[in-house]
Design an enzyme around this catalytic site. Structure first.
Site, short mmCIF file in Angstrom:
data_model
loop_
_atom_site.label_atom_id
_atom_site.label_comp_id
_atom_site.label_asym_id
_atom_site.label_seq_id
_atom_site.Cartn_x
_atom_site.Cartn_y
_atom_site.Cartn_z
N SER A 122 41.21 20.10 44.83
CA SER A 122 41.27 18.93 46.25
C SER A 122 39.58 19.08 47.12
CB SER A 122 42.20 19.30 47.09
OG SER A 122 42.45 20.64 47.30
N THR A 176 42.18 20.54 51.57
CA THR A 176 40.89 21.22 52.08
C THR A 176 41.35 22.63 52.39
OG1 THR A 176 40.71 18.72 52.86
CG2 THR A 176 39.39 20.40 53.92
N THR A 222 36.10 19.85 51.26
CA THR A 222 36.60 19.64 50.46
C THR A 222 36.53 18.12 49.65
OG1 THR A 222 38.60 17.89 50.97
CG2 THR A 222 37.14 17.43 52.13
N ARG A 229 34.37 6.44 51.12
CA ARG A 229 35.28 6.90 52.88
C ARG A 229 34.68 8.86 52.14
NH1 ARG A 229 39.34 11.09 53.22
NH2 ARG A 229 40.58 11.00 54.58
N THR A 268 43.38 20.16 58.31
CA THR A 268 43.98 19.57 56.90
C THR A 268 44.92 18.47 57.04
OG1 THR A 268 44.17 20.14 54.70
CG2 THR A 268 45.87 21.26 56.30
N GLY A 269 44.36 17.46 55.87
CA GLY A 269 45.87 16.52 55.46
C GLY A 269 44.63 14.78 55.67
C1 SD4 Z 1 40.07 13.94 53.88
N1 SD4 Z 1 41.29 15.77 55.88
O1 SD4 Z 1 39.64 14.06 53.56
C2 SD4 Z 1 40.72 16.03 54.39
C3 SD4 Z 1 41.36 16.22 52.87
C4 SD4 Z 1 42.48 15.17 52.68
O2 SD4 Z 1 44.23 14.56 52.59
O3 SD4 Z 1 41.60 14.63 51.67
N2 SD4 Z 1 43.73 15.53 52.51
O4 SD4 Z 1 40.99 13.44 54.57
#
Ligand code: SD4
Length: 337
Positions: free
Chosen positions: A90, A192, A210, A220, A243-244
């Protein structure tokens, strides 16, 4: 159990937690750090980082701080550890690619003067955190993206390399069979990495890096390189990082809001919790809710720290002089099975 029943069960658990205004693990055990923060203990430095890969990152940052490295350089050094680790799917090298098989990276860094640098949609460079630092120190801008970010990195002496490992390529080819976009919640416990540091001078800095959501659309960009979303700090108040699911964090300006709530007098725990509650309220009828996970970490000038997530399973690494480097489970709104 059907998804709907799971959801109802989880929601009920969440309500109990919210009503009690306390934080509980799955077992119902009260979590120490969130409710009894290290108040006014002036433990400095203090480092907190998201997920298990925060431990080796903290270790490296700590070592650098103790050797007299500047805080920003110490953060960079720490974050380069998971960036270079191909087993971490990740972040950086070995990260899952987008749906076209390209590894695209996002990162940002911010210091106590509110100077900051970021790169987004960067390909072929193993250490986006280092490029973000160069953007901060060597340009008049905050963020460079895509081809421009790559050209800048090359001009600064970074080497272009293939970041798609054979393992990540195999996983992508497998994903292509069904091609269903559904971000994995708590991906292998190393999503992340975000790091926040209160240094020995009492100054606050932070960073975030990340490879973003696996199988995202090409182009994206998530929350992680966006100052105010994936990371924010105000040296007078404190810092927060996320994160997330980046889309949910961007929609709510998550990290900036956590810091603003701390400015209004909330503790890091209360501030993280309030923003997670807000994200839940805004998303409970949203199509993203099925796979929505967000987690925040925060510190303040007093050396208090906390984490809080929407769904269970989020933890973060904390390093201070008193207890050393260890993981702490974040309290959460809803259980995740
Ligand atoms: C993002 N917060 O790119 C980061 C990491 C991620 O699922 O993808 N988390 O959205």
């Amino acid at each position: 159990m059907s998804n709907r029943r799971k959801f109802i069960k989880a929601s009920l658990l969440g309500t109990v937690g919210a009503t009690a205004l306390s934080s509980f693990k799955n077992t119902g055990e009260l979590l120490g750090s969130a409710t009894t923060p290290t108040s006014n203990n002036q433990l400095k430095p203090l480092i907190i980082s998201t997920w298990n890969h925060g431990l080796p990152a903290n270790e490296e940052t700590w070592k650098n701080l103790k050797n007299g490295t500047s805080t920003i350089d110490a953060i960079e050094a720490g974050m380069r550890i998971p960036e270079a680790d191909p087993k971490i799917r990740s972040v950086g090298y070995g990260g899952f690619p987008d749906r076209e098989g390209k590894v695209t990276l996002d990162a940002c860094i911010m210091d106590h003067h509110s100077d900051c640098g970021a790169v987004s949609f960067l390909q072929g460079i193993k250490h986006p955190i280092s490029v973000a630092k160069k953007v901060m120190q060597k340009t008049s801008h905050v963020m460079l993206s895509g081809e421009g970010a790559l050209q800048f990195a090359l001009s600064e002496g970074f080497e272009e390399e293939n970041l798609l490992t054979d393992e990540a390529k195999k996983d992508w080819e497998k994903w292509l069979e069904a091609s269903k976009y559904k971000p994995v919640i708590n991906m292998e416990n190393h999503d992340t990495i975000s790091m926040l540091v209160l240094d020995e001078d009492g100054n606050i800095s932070g960073g975030c890096t990340t490879s973003g959501a696996a199988w995202k659309m090409h182009g994206r960009i998530g929350d992680s390189p966006i100052i105010g979303a994936g990371l924010f700090l105000d040296n007078e108040i404190g810092a927060a990082a996320a994160t997330g699911l980046g889309e949910a964090v961007i929609r709510t300006a998550g990290s900036a809001m956590v810091v603003e709530l701390m400015r209004q007098g909330k503790s890091p725990y209360e501030a993280c919790k309030e923003i997670v509650e807000r994200i839940y309220t805004k998303h409970k009828n949203h199509k993203d809710m099925e796979y929505l996970q967000v987690g925040f970490i925060a510190i303040n000038k007093k050396g208090e720290h906390a984490g809080y997530s929407l769904r269970s399973g989020f933890n973060y690494a904390v390093y201070d002089d008193k207890k050393g480097n260890r993981m702490e489970d974040a309290p959460f709104k809803m259980a995740w099975e």
